[in-house]
Motif scaffolding. Structure first.
Motif, PDB file in Angstrom:
ATOM      1  N   SER A 569       0.827  -1.204   0.000  1.00 21.71           N
ATOM      2  CA  SER A 569       0.000   0.000   0.000  1.00 21.71           C
ATOM      3  C   SER A 569       0.865   1.259   0.000  1.00 21.71           C
ATOM      4  O   SER A 569       1.985   1.265   0.498  1.00 21.71           O
ATOM      5  CB  SER A 569      -0.921  -0.013   1.222  1.00 21.71           C
ATOM      6  N   LYS A 570       0.332   2.327  -0.575  1.00 20.92           N
ATOM      7  CA  LYS A 570       1.039   3.602  -0.643  1.00 20.92           C
ATOM      8  C   LYS A 570       0.669   4.535   0.506  1.00 20.92           C
ATOM      9  O   LYS A 570       1.079   5.693   0.516  1.00 20.92           O
ATOM     10  CB  LYS A 570       0.750   4.295  -1.967  1.00 20.92           C
ATOM     11  N   THR A 571      -0.081   4.041   1.460  1.00 21.89           N
ATOM     12  CA  THR A 571      -0.453   4.861   2.597  1.00 21.89           C
ATOM     13  C   THR A 571       0.716   4.978   3.570  1.00 21.89           C
ATOM     14  O   THR A 571       1.774   4.365   3.383  1.00 21.89           O
ATOM     15  CB  THR A 571      -1.669   4.249   3.299  1.00 21.89           C
ATOM     16  N   LYS A 572       0.474   5.767   4.621  1.00 26.74           N
ATOM     17  CA  LYS A 572       1.514   5.954   5.625  1.00 26.74           C
ATOM     18  C   LYS A 572       1.819   4.645   6.351  1.00 26.74           C
ATOM     19  O   LYS A 572       2.980   4.307   6.616  1.00 26.74           O
ATOM     20  CB  LYS A 572       1.058   7.030   6.605  1.00 26.74           C
ATOM     21  N   ALA A 573       0.750   3.892   6.669  1.00 21.99           N
ATOM     22  CA  ALA A 573       0.952   2.599   7.323  1.00 21.99           C
ATOM     23  C   ALA A 573       1.674   1.612   6.410  1.00 21.99           C
ATOM     24  O   ALA A 573       2.507   0.819   6.858  1.00 21.99           O
ATOM     25  CB  ALA A 573      -0.397   2.029   7.760  1.00 21.99           C
ATOM     26  N   GLY A 574       1.357   1.685   5.103  1.00 22.07           N
ATOM     27  CA  GLY A 574       2.039   0.797   4.159  1.00 22.07           C
ATOM     28  C   GLY A 574       3.518   1.102   4.045  1.00 22.07           C
ATOM     29  O   GLY A 574       4.360   0.190   3.963  1.00 22.07           O
ATOM     30  N   LYS A 575       3.875   2.393   4.048  1.00 24.46           N
ATOM     31  CA  LYS A 575       5.290   2.767   3.983  1.00 24.46           C
ATOM     32  C   LYS A 575       6.027   2.323   5.239  1.00 24.46           C
ATOM     33  O   LYS A 575       7.170   1.854   5.169  1.00 24.46           O
ATOM     34  CB  LYS A 575       5.414   4.275   3.799  1.00 24.46           C
ATOM     35  N   ALA A 576       5.352   2.469   6.395  1.00 23.89           N
ATOM     36  CA  ALA A 576       5.989   2.024   7.639  1.00 23.89           C
ATOM     37  C   ALA A 576       6.189   0.514   7.639  1.00 23.89           C
ATOM     38  O   ALA A 576       7.242   0.008   8.061  1.00 23.89           O
ATOM     39  CB  ALA A 576       5.137   2.460   8.828  1.00 23.89           C
ATOM     40  N   ALA A 577       5.183  -0.222   7.142  1.00 22.11           N
ATOM     41  CA  ALA A 577       5.324  -1.678   7.067  1.00 22.11           C
ATOM     42  C   ALA A 577       6.427  -2.081   6.097  1.00 22.11           C
ATOM     43  O   ALA A 577       7.190  -3.022   6.350  1.00 22.11           O
ATOM     44  CB  ALA A 577       3.987  -2.292   6.645  1.00 22.11           C
ATOM     45  N   LYS A 578       6.552  -1.372   4.987  1.00 23.27           N
ATOM     46  CA  LYS A 578       7.600  -1.685   4.014  1.00 23.27           C
ATOM     47  C   LYS A 578       8.986  -1.443   4.596  1.00 23.27           C
ATOM     48  O   LYS A 578       9.925  -2.211   4.362  1.00 23.27           O
ATOM     49  CB  LYS A 578       7.399  -0.826   2.764  1.00 23.27           C
ATOM     50  N   SER A 579       9.125  -0.349   5.362  1.00 24.77           N
ATOM     51  CA  SER A 579      10.424  -0.082   5.984  1.00 24.77           C
ATOM     52  C   SER A 579      10.791  -1.167   6.988  1.00 24.77           C
ATOM     53  O   SER A 579      11.949  -1.565   7.113  1.00 24.77           O
ATOM     54  CB  SER A 579      10.398   1.284   6.650  1.00 24.77           C
ATOM     55  N   LEU A 580       9.791  -1.689   7.728  1.00 25.73           N
ATOM     56  CA  LEU A 580      10.068  -2.770   8.675  1.00 25.73           C
ATOM     57  C   LEU A 580      10.466  -4.052   7.964  1.00 25.73           C
ATOM     58  O   LEU A 580      11.342  -4.783   8.412  1.00 25.73           O
ATOM     59  CB  LEU A 580       8.834  -3.022   9.549  1.00 25.73           C
ATOM     60  N   VAL A 581       9.834  -4.313   6.827  1.00 33.73           N
ATOM     61  CA  VAL A 581      10.121  -5.549   6.094  1.00 33.73           C
ATOM     62  C   VAL A 581      11.486  -5.500   5.443  1.00 33.73           C
ATOM     63  O   VAL A 581      12.244  -6.485   5.452  1.00 33.73           O
ATOM     64  CB  VAL A 581       9.014  -5.797   5.051  1.00 33.73           C
TER      65      VAL A 581
END
Length: 830
Positions: A569-581
């Motif tokens: 996802s391109k949302t804020k939560a999606g970016k945070a999840a991508k950084s964690l992954v």
């Protein structure tokens, strides 16, 4: 053509390409021009301007039309006619060339000092005469007023015994009078003895003192000789000289101590270099006769005003090598001094406000030096450094017929330890001579292209101008790459040119070295190229959409799946999840058991109520899926919670086929109880037929099962679900909606009386319900309850009512007002 970038401007190396053999044919030259960019971009200043091995001296005739070059091997001189830009003649010599002097306006009269103590005189037709010297000559100068050829010699030898008895080492300058054709009394000078010892203490060597260089002022007939003891001695050639050796005019009238003035300056290394660092190795006068420069063996150049014994400025060459040539350039007001490594151009003016071509004699000393670079800077400031491809031996500024001395010329010709003579064009010094004026046009075109390129880079069309870089045929290597290739021994040689934090190497040499160091690199390059081309072809096809690579999580797999799903996802939560992954710093969250999340802990449930509910739904669904699989295997229909499966018409009537199959099985039965009708006699093919029938049944069962799985299954919401919104909530896994549906289902299964009794029991405690906030470790939760006292009171009242009903008489009894249950009767009348 190589271009050296400097602050003050560009320096064009005109002879940076390798020489081409004379026997190479025209066709081969054309092919070479196609393949070799260096040969294609070369500039031929003079045809055959080279020597077989190396060159020693270069001079230009006083009329500016001819160029004389001496070199080896074998020893020879070559004369070049500048107007024709080609070699005029070549003559071989008996010994190596030490120095050359042109005695006439053209090449008609030459004096060549040889390394075998000889001076040979050449005429247009060839060698005219040869004279012998008592000692070895080191330099020559021609004094026009007296027609004397002055030769600096290595000096007379003095033995240690003679030195002990009072003898002194004496240096001599031989004078050969060309008008009379005989030697005159030599100039002589003495110095303090500096005894030299050999390996043995008893071993004594002959002591001697000689000169190193000579210069004659063009303004006044003053001769200056630099000697090994670091002193510059002056003679006045206009003074009459008698034939007696005791004549006072044969000795210098002035001594200038350069060694003491340059002591403590420079970078002379006594361990790697031998000799006295204060020895004067080169000397020259300016055109006005006011200033003089003296270069030393320690790499220092002292600028003097003839009216003072203190130097105006001392310029240091950082290499610490002997200065072999010093020359004034009056057109730019600079001094050119050269050691074997480079030619340094620096300002000889006294202030930045001086005009071009003028000298300021009221300058201070060393305190006026600044690091400003360029023409018009402070005294001693650097204008440019000219670096060559080989060690320099001598240089000169070439002029033309209008400017024979090159006072306003920017062309520099250098001899060195290589075949080709190195030539450089410095526009900062002046224009090109008339015989090679095409250099101005070439450099102007290059500057226009560079300007257009800068303009396009600033905001114009980047593809409008196509230019080559300065080092287009060179590759830059760092120290680590040099160690990898194993060419550390080339550091310090012309093959590796130091630049900033690395070195430049020719591309051809780099390719050959790399082919030896990495022999299988071509195969790897070829396979990689083929792979890239195949990928380019595949890119044009329609490729399926690929999902991101799943995380192999040994710990917290549910969290990994949730983050993986959100990372797209391109949302804020999606970016945070991508950084964690993608961040390796959080890799231990999915691999280290110490970071495992305990979902049964109270704190986790309080902090993540939605997570607990969702996990419960997933568990229920997993159980339902297992039940569904069981129902599918059994062939029955599955009813979801709150839904009923809808049967297709084809399914309702599909049993006919089963009946047909059963009918066939009935007739094909081989049982003895079947009777005569339908009975079969067992023959040879009975077993094979029976086996094939079983296989057929298994295949049919598998087809039915697969067909059933592929079919879309429809479910109908039950009546107690209560509308489409509740059905959707149950379908998406809403726990509260599912609980309400179960409650309604349970209520519908009761009778009317039981339902009314249940509702009345719930309504009793509605007003008595209390709320309480319970605080735990880091959490707060709210609970509802009925106090125990209230519940006991209500139970007691209910028990009393039940007992009253038992004691009540049959029939209706009279009731008072209190029996109606009013707390304050007739309250509204008060």
């Amino acid at each position: 053509m190589e271009i050296q970038e400097r602050k003050s401007g560009k320096i064009y190396a005109l002879s940076s390409t390798t020489s081409v053999p004379e026997w190479l044919g025209e066709r081969a030259r054309r092919n070479l021009a196609k393949s070799d960019s260096a040969f294609r971009h070369r500039i031929t200043l003079l045809q055959d301007l080279e020597m077989p091995v190396s060159s020693n001296k270069v001079r230009q005739s006083p009329d500016g039309r001819f160029l004389i070059v001496g070199g080896t091997y074998s020893p020879r001189i070559r004369c070049y006619e500048l107007s024709e830009m080609s070699m005029k003649f070549e003559r071989y010599l008996d010994s190596e060339v030490v120095d050359i002097q042109i005695l006439s306006e053209d090449y008609g009269k030459l004096a060549i000092l040889g390394a075998d103590r000889s001076v040979s005189f050449h005429a247009p037709y060839g060698n005219h005469s040869v004279i012998r010297l008592p000692t070895f000559g080191r330099a020559m100068a021609y004094e026009k007023t007296t027609c004397d050829l002055l030769v600096v010699s290595s000096g007379k030898r003095v033995s240690p015994g003679a030195a002990a008895s009072g003898g002194q080492a004496m240096g001599e300058i031989y004078r050969f009078n060309l008008d009379e054709g005989r030697f005159s009394q030599p100039y002589n000078f003495t110095s303090a003895l500096r005894q030299k010892k050999g390996v043995d203490a008893d071993d004594t060597r002959v002591l001697q003192l000689g000169g190193s260089c000579i210069a004659v002022s063009p303004t006044h007939s003053l001769s200056a000789i630099g000697a090994e003891d670091g002193t510059v001695r002056f003679w006045d050639n206009r003074a009459p000289v008698n034939s007696s050796q005791s004549d006072v005019d044969l000795t210098p009238f002035l001594n200038l101590d350069v060694a003491s003035a340059t002591s403590g300056h420079g970078f002379f290394d006594e361990n790697s270099n031998s000799g006295f660092p204060g020895e004067v190795t080169s000397i020259c006068f300016d055109t006005s006769g006011i200033h003089m420069c003296a270069g030393t063996k320690g790499g220092n150049v002292a600028l003097y005003d003839m009216r003072s014994s203190k130097p105006l400025f001392i310029k240091e060459h950082q290499y610490g090598l002997p200065i072999h040539t010093v020359q004034f350039h009056s057109g730019s007001g600079t001094v050119l001094s050269s050691d074997p490594k480079l030619v340094k151009i620096w300002n000889a003016k006294g202030s930045a406000s001086s005009t071009r071509g003028e000298w300021n004699d009221n300058d201070g000393g060393f305190g006026d030096s600044r690091d400003d670079e360029g023409i018009g800077g402070a005294l001693g400031s650097i204008v440019a450094n000219v670096e060559g491809t080989a060690d320099f031996n001598h240089f000169m500024i070439s002029g033309d017929s209008n400017d024979p001395e090159g006072r306003n010329s920017g062309l520099l010709i250098c001899t060195g330890e290589q075949e080709k003579l190195q030539s450089f064009y410095c526009p900062v010094l002046g224009a090109a001579p008339q015989w090679c004026s095409f250099l101005d046009n070439i450099t102007e075109e290059l500057e226009e292209k560079d300007g257009a390129l800068e303009q396009s880079a600033a905001g114009g069309d980047a593809g409008a101008v196509q230019t080559e870089t300065v080092y287009e045929d060179y590759k830059f290597l760092t120290r680590a790459e040099i160690d990898t290739l194993g060419i550390q021994n080339l550091v310090g040689t012309p093959l590796l040119r130091g630049y900033m934090h690395g070195f430049f190497i020719h591309v051809g040499l780099y390719n050959r070295i790399r082919a030896v160091a990495k022999p299988f690199e071509y195969k790897e390059y070829r396979s990689q190229k083929i792979k890239d081309r195949m990928e380019e072809k595949r890119a044009s096809r329609i490729a399926p959409k690929t999902n991101p690579q799943k995380i192999n999580a040994k710990v917290n797999p549910d969290l990994a799946d949730r983050l993986q799903a959100k990372s797209g996802s391109k949302t804020k939560a999606g970016k945070a999840a991508k950084s964690l992954v993608e961040d390796d710093r959080f890799g231990g969250l999915f691999s280290n058991p110490d970071f495992e999340i305990d979902e049964e802990a109270e704190d986790f449930k309080l902090r993540n109520p939605s997570g607990v509910a969702s996990s419960k739904v997933r568990n229920d669904r997993d159980m339902d899926s297992d039940q569904e699989d069981d129902y599918d295997n059994d062939g029955g229909d599955f009813d979801a919670n709150g839904f009923t499966k809808i049967n297709d018409e084809n399914e309702k009537w599909g049993s006919e086929s089963d009946d047909d199959d059963g009918h066939n099985d009935f007739h094909d039965s081989d049982s003895d109880e079947d009777g005569f009708q339908g009975g079969k006699i067992r023959g040879e093919l009975y077993e094979n037929k029976r086996k094939s029938s079983k296989d057929k049944k298994k295949k049919d069962a598998k087809k039915k099962k697969a067909k059933k799985k592929q079919k879309n299954v429809m479910y109908e919401a039950d009546d107690y679900v209560g509308g489409g919104a509740s059905a959707i909530d149950i379908g998406i896994g809403n726990v509260s909606a599912e609980a309400d549906a179960n409650k309604r289902k349970k209520a519908m299964s009761l009778s009317m009386a039981e339902r009314l009794q249940l509702q009345s029991g719930e309504s009793k405690f509605v007003g008595d319900t209390k709320r309480l906030k319970v605080k735990g470790q880091g959490s707060v939760k709210e609970v509802t309850f009925i106090p125990k006292a209230t519940r006991k009171k209500l139970e007691a009242q209910e028990k009393a009512k039940q007992e009253a009903k038992k004691d009540d008489r049959v029939g209706r009894s009279r009731r008072g007002v209190k029996a109606l249950g009013f707390k304050t009767p007739f309250k509204h009348h008060q």
